[in-house]
Design an enzyme around this catalytic site. Structure first.
Site, PDB file in Angstrom:
ATOM      1  N   ARG A  23       0.820  -1.218   0.000  1.00 51.59           N
ATOM      2  CA  ARG A  23       0.000   0.000   0.000  1.00 51.59           C
ATOM      3  C   ARG A  23       0.848   1.260   0.000  1.00 51.59           C
ATOM      4  NH1 ARG A  23      -5.242  -1.571   1.428  1.00 51.59           N
ATOM      5  NH2 ARG A  23      -5.825   0.396   0.532  1.00 51.59           N
ATOM      6  N   ARG A  27      -2.856   6.545  -0.153  1.00 50.92           N
ATOM      7  CA  ARG A  27      -2.860   6.695   1.293  1.00 50.92           C
ATOM      8  C   ARG A  27      -2.092   7.916   1.768  1.00 50.92           C
ATOM      9  NH1 ARG A  27      -3.852   1.156   4.474  1.00 50.92           N
ATOM     10  NH2 ARG A  27      -5.931   1.003   3.638  1.00 50.92           N
ATOM     11  N   ARG A  36      -6.478  12.247  -6.278  1.00 52.53           N
ATOM     12  CA  ARG A  36      -7.784  11.717  -5.843  1.00 52.53           C
ATOM     13  C   ARG A  36      -8.869  12.789  -5.752  1.00 52.53           C
ATOM     14  NH1 ARG A  36     -10.989   9.350  -4.939  1.00 52.53           N
ATOM     15  NH2 ARG A  36     -11.202   8.153  -3.030  1.00 52.53           N
ATOM     16  N   ASP A  72      -6.636  -2.377  -7.300  1.00 55.94           N
ATOM     17  CA  ASP A  72      -7.161  -2.880  -6.036  1.00 55.94           C
ATOM     18  C   ASP A  72      -7.406  -4.376  -6.192  1.00 55.94           C
ATOM     19  OD1 ASP A  72      -8.138  -1.909  -3.286  1.00 55.94           O
ATOM     20  OD2 ASP A  72      -9.723  -3.256  -3.933  1.00 55.94           O
ATOM     21  N   TYR A 149     -15.043 -11.133   0.787  1.00 55.40           N
ATOM     22  CA  TYR A 149     -15.711  -9.880   0.400  1.00 55.40           C
ATOM     23  C   TYR A 149     -17.007 -10.155  -0.357  1.00 55.40           C
ATOM     24  CZ  TYR A 149     -11.983  -6.706   1.864  1.00 55.40           C
ATOM     25  OH  TYR A 149     -11.084  -5.979   2.608  1.00 55.40           O
TER      26      TYR A 149
END
Ligand code: CP3
Length: 341
Positions: A23, A27, A36, A72, A149
């Protein structure tokens, strides 16, 4: 070319321990936040030039020894026919959770070159940009973590509904894992053909299982993925959290490098994995929220526990936490670069 990362994955001797961060893109980086403001995660994955940029940001800013493709673990599920959204600070939420054999039968196995052309183009762009400098890692979510998920109607780390399906409807479970394993193998192979130089399979939540359940319900599928990639000649990495008791089983799935989280000391984890396999890890990401001297001590402790053995890739025990100060990531790269001198 800094091929330290690839050499360490193959357990070849290296001048210093390579480091990258799970990651690392997104972030904590302000330059990512800026992008973003204009583009959602899904949009970034559809725009090769933007995807290139966010993949390169941590390499530029931190000087890590590997890039990881910005995407992702949910990215390949959309072309498989799954509709979902990624809720901020929560994670992926599925619109119609999978419950029955019919739900599983509706999952498609796409031609990956046609399904996610922008991602594969982004890989080619990154390779051109980083040629001779930094290797690029591709990745996917592992069948268990993706299945959890798909089954739970919200992100869950104890996987209760997932286990319920395993025990109550094993035929639905196995059909789901079978389909996911084929999809993931194809998606990873497509990434390799487009140019990624290593692949990591994230089984983030597999630590919810006992070793016996892992062996029965998960191992055959993860193993099929690694076997299917064996002939492609790129190092294969495998990672999960809460896996101290599962490390020997994860090893059996057949990766070249097994990741350890921070809950187990690196030397103990390596004994459990076996010294004939490379290891990745395992500084607690939360240590980067504390003072620098404490972080430095903890990082040097991880290095010392590798005992100079070839085959250690330095990483955190899980992904970078969103509020990690960038200066601490920079400092950590420097500490690992200097080694134990
Ligand atoms: O490592 C990298 O920097 C490459 C990019 C990457 C992302 N997700 C981008 C992302 C990788 C490797 C992942 C993997 C991933 N995604 C995992 C496995 C690793 C792990 O942390 O265990 C998992 C479980 C997911 C599912 C997921 N996606 C979660 C839990 C979240 C966080 C939600 C939040 O807001 O904190 C996401 C969204 C996501 N994926 C973000 C990024 C940069 C943050 C949201 C955003 O920027 O919009």
């Amino acid at each position: 070319m800094s091929d330290l990362f690839l050499r360490a994955c193959r357990r070849e001797p290296v001048e210093r321990t390579p480091i990258w961060f799970m990651r690392q893109a997104g972030r904590s980086l302000p330059e990512y936040r800026k992008i973003r403001e204009k583009h959602s995660l899904t949009e970034i994955c559809r725009l090769p030039e933007v995807c290139l940029e966010v993949t390169l940001q941590p390499v530029r800013r931190l000087g890590v020894d590997a890039a990881i493709l910005f995407a992702d673990i949910m990215t390949p599920l959309e072309p498989m026919g799954v509709s979902f959204e990624i809720k901020e600070h929560v994670g992926p939420v599925i619109h119609h959770p999978i419950q029955t054999a019919d739900d599983v039968a509706r999952l498609r196995l796409p031609e990956w070159e046609e399904a996610l052309p922008a991602m594969l183009q982004a890989i080619r762009l990154v390779r051109r940009e980083l040629a001779g400098k930094t290797p690029l890692i591709g990745f996917a979510g592992a069948p268990f973590t993706l299945a959890s998920y798909l089954i739970e109607n919200k992100p869950s780390r104890d996987a209760t509904r997932t286990k319920e399906m395993m025990y109550r409807a094993p035929e639905v479970w196995h059909a789901l894992m079978d389909r996911l394993a084929d999809g993931i193998r194809g998606w990873l192979a497509a990434q390799v053909h487009a140019g990624v130089q290593a692949v990591q399979l994230f089984d983030s939540w597999v630590g919810a299982l006992s070793p016996a359940d892992y062996r029965e319900f998960v191992l055959p599928y993860s193993r099929r993925i690694f076997e299917g990639l064996a002939g492609l000649g790129v190092p294969r990495l495998h990672f999960g959290t809460g896996t101290a008791m599962l490390l020997p089983q994860l090893r059996e799935a057949g990766a070249d490098v097994v990741g350890a989280d921070w809950r187990i000391p690196l030397d103990e984890a390596w004994r459990r994995i076996g010294h004939d396999c490379a290891i990745q890890g395992n500084l607690d990401p939360a240590v980067l929220l504390g003072p620098a001297d404490r972080m430095e001590r903890a990082a040097r402790d991880v290095l010392a526990r590798a005992e100079g053995r070839p085959g250690h890739v330095f990483n955190l025990g899980h992904g970078v936490l969103p509020d990690t100060p960038v200066a601490n990531l920079e400092r950590l790269v420097e500490v690992v670069r200097n080694g134990l001198r």
